[in-house]
Design a protein around this motif. Structure first.
Motif, PDB file in Angstrom:
ATOM      1  N   VAL A   1       3.176  10.950   1.236  1.00  0.00           N
ATOM      2  CA  VAL A   1       2.087  10.218   1.898  1.00  0.00           C
ATOM      3  C   VAL A   1       0.820  11.055   1.767  1.00  0.00           C
ATOM      4  O   VAL A   1       0.807  12.239   2.113  1.00  0.00           O
ATOM      5  CB  VAL A   1       2.401   9.946   3.391  1.00  0.00           C
ATOM      6  CG1 VAL A   1       1.174   9.400   4.097  1.00  0.00           C
ATOM      7  CG2 VAL A   1       3.574   9.001   3.528  1.00  0.00           C
ATOM      8  N   ALA A   2      -0.226  10.442   1.264  1.00  0.00           N
ATOM      9  CA  ALA A   2      -1.516  11.132   1.119  1.00  0.00           C
ATOM     10  C   ALA A   2      -2.402  10.730   2.300  1.00  0.00           C
ATOM     11  O   ALA A   2      -3.200   9.819   2.201  1.00  0.00           O
ATOM     12  CB  ALA A   2      -2.169  10.779  -0.206  1.00  0.00           C
ATOM     13  N   ALA A   3      -2.205  11.419   3.411  1.00  0.00           N
ATOM     14  CA  ALA A   3      -3.005  11.133   4.608  1.00  0.00           C
ATOM     15  C   ALA A   3      -3.933  12.303   4.859  1.00  0.00           C
ATOM     16  O   ALA A   3      -3.597  13.451   4.565  1.00  0.00           O
ATOM     17  CB  ALA A   3      -2.085  10.931   5.811  1.00  0.00           C
TER      18      ALA A   3
ATOM     19  N   ARG B   1       1.742  14.573   9.702  1.00  0.00           N
ATOM     20  CA  ARG B   1       2.532  14.432   8.478  1.00  0.00           C
ATOM     21  C   ARG B   1       3.474  15.623   8.324  1.00  0.00           C
ATOM     22  O   ARG B   1       4.656  15.462   8.035  1.00  0.00           O
ATOM     23  CB  ARG B   1       1.596  14.309   7.272  1.00  0.00           C
ATOM     24  CG  ARG B   1       2.299  14.083   5.964  1.00  0.00           C
ATOM     25  CD  ARG B   1       1.244  13.925   4.839  1.00  0.00           C
ATOM     26  NE  ARG B   1       1.803  14.331   3.593  1.00  0.00           N
ATOM     27  CZ  ARG B   1       1.828  15.574   3.126  1.00  0.00           C
ATOM     28  NH1 ARG B   1       1.287  16.559   3.798  1.00  0.00           N
ATOM     29  NH2 ARG B   1       2.382  15.846   1.968  1.00  0.00           N
TER      30      ARG B   1
ATOM     31  N   VAL C   1      -3.329   6.324   8.119  1.00  0.00           N
ATOM     32  CA  VAL C   1      -2.848   5.767   6.852  1.00  0.00           C
ATOM     33  C   VAL C   1      -3.425   4.380   6.584  1.00  0.00           C
ATOM     34  O   VAL C   1      -3.613   4.002   5.434  1.00  0.00           O
ATOM     35  CB  VAL C   1      -1.296   5.736   6.854  1.00  0.00           C
ATOM     36  CG1 VAL C   1      -0.749   5.026   5.646  1.00  0.00           C
ATOM     37  CG2 VAL C   1      -0.741   7.144   6.925  1.00  0.00           C
TER      38      VAL C   1
ATOM     39  N   GLN D   1       0.848  -1.189   0.000  1.00  0.00           N
ATOM     40  CA  GLN D   1       0.000   0.000   0.000  1.00  0.00           C
ATOM     41  C   GLN D   1       0.887   1.244   0.000  1.00  0.00           C
ATOM     42  O   GLN D   1       1.725   1.427   0.882  1.00  0.00           O
ATOM     43  CB  GLN D   1      -0.908   0.013   1.230  1.00  0.00           C
ATOM     44  CG  GLN D   1      -1.939  -1.069   1.225  1.00  0.00           C
ATOM     45  CD  GLN D   1      -2.826  -0.989   2.457  1.00  0.00           C
ATOM     46  OE1 GLN D   1      -2.777  -0.032   3.223  1.00  0.00           O
ATOM     47  NE2 GLN D   1      -3.639  -2.006   2.633  1.00  0.00           N
ATOM     48  N   ARG D   2       0.691   2.071  -0.983  1.00  0.00           N
ATOM     49  CA  ARG D   2       1.573   3.217  -1.230  1.00  0.00           C
ATOM     50  C   ARG D   2       1.801   4.084   0.006  1.00  0.00           C
ATOM     51  O   ARG D   2       2.937   4.363   0.385  1.00  0.00           O
ATOM     52  CB  ARG D   2       0.990   4.055  -2.368  1.00  0.00           C
ATOM     53  CG  ARG D   2       1.791   5.283  -2.701  1.00  0.00           C
ATOM     54  CD  ARG D   2       1.066   6.118  -3.775  1.00  0.00           C
ATOM     55  NE  ARG D   2       1.778   7.332  -4.052  1.00  0.00           N
ATOM     56  CZ  ARG D   2       1.667   8.440  -3.338  1.00  0.00           C
ATOM     57  NH1 ARG D   2       0.860   8.484  -2.308  1.00  0.00           N
ATOM     58  NH2 ARG D   2       2.357   9.512  -3.664  1.00  0.00           N
ATOM     59  N   ASN D   3       0.734   4.537   0.640  1.00  0.00           N
ATOM     60  CA  ASN D   3       0.883   5.449   1.775  1.00  0.00           C
ATOM     61  C   ASN D   3       1.602   4.808   2.953  1.00  0.00           C
ATOM     62  O   ASN D   3       2.469   5.419   3.563  1.00  0.00           O
ATOM     63  CB  ASN D   3      -0.474   5.992   2.213  1.00  0.00           C
ATOM     64  CG  ASN D   3      -1.008   7.009   1.241  1.00  0.00           C
ATOM     65  OD1 ASN D   3      -0.250   7.744   0.622  1.00  0.00           O
ATOM     66  ND2 ASN D   3      -2.314   7.043   1.094  1.00  0.00           N
TER      67      ASN D   3
END
Length: 192
Positions: free
Chosen positions: A185-187, A73, A127, A7-9
């Protein structure tokens, strides 16, 4: 468990944490040896260790309170980039001979790092979902152990082979890479 790394994040957060902690462990190993080599004093070396440990004892509770109020983040990104600039004075150590600078930089580096670890732990639930949280925490613990295993060995090799400058450059690079990993990270941006 290891499927989470797909999982990318989570993978970016995990690699960012591993890289940052490994760089920290490289420096943590090298600085006491450097101080002992320069001074020949066990008291000076013990003082170096105290400069690296004391901030955690003094500031971790305070750091946790602030991290709970801030975007985790962003804290991780800013912390890593501040650490790069905190370490740069060590590159001029051979020219100046100011051994006291090592103590100051170690204290500042440990102080700034007290914000990174609670932010990393608090960002994790943002995440991954609740069902994955146990596996994510386990993998996070694994990266702590990997950093503790690899970092000191690498720090000793870098210091012994090429000197403190290379240790500092490695650590600066690790903080830059870690900051970039967390940047991507797209959180969700949550502040409590």
């Amino acid at each position: 468990m290891f499927t989470l790394l797909g999982q990318r994040n989570f993978a970016l957060l995990w690699w960012g944490g591993l890289i940052s902690q490994m760089g920290n462990r490289v420096l943590t190993m090298a600085l006491p040896f450097y101080i002992y080599a320069q001074t020949g004093s066990t008291v000076a070396t013990a003082t170096m260790m105290l400069a690296m440990i004391l901030p955690s004892m003094l500031f971790s509770s305070i750091a946790g309170v602030f991290v709970d109020r801030w975007d985790r983040r962003q804290v991780m990104i800013i912390t890593n980039f501040i650490l790069v600039f905190t370490l740069l004075p060590l590159l001029f150590l051979q020219r100046t001979g100011w051994v006291w600078l090592v103590y100051l930089v170690a204290f500042l580096e440990a102080t700034v790092s007290t914000f990174f670890y609670p932010a990393e732990n608090a960002l994790l639930p943002q995440v991954v979902n609740n069902e994955q949280l146990l596996a994510a925490n386990t993998l996070n613990s694994l990266n702590n152990m990997l950093a503790s295993l690899i970092g000191p060995a690498l720090g000793g090799i870098l210091l012994g082979r090429w000197g403190l400058g290379w240790v500092v450059l490695f650590d600066c690079l690790s903080y830059l890479l870690a900051g970039l990993c967390v940047f991507f990270v797209a959180a969700p941006s949550e502040q409590t």
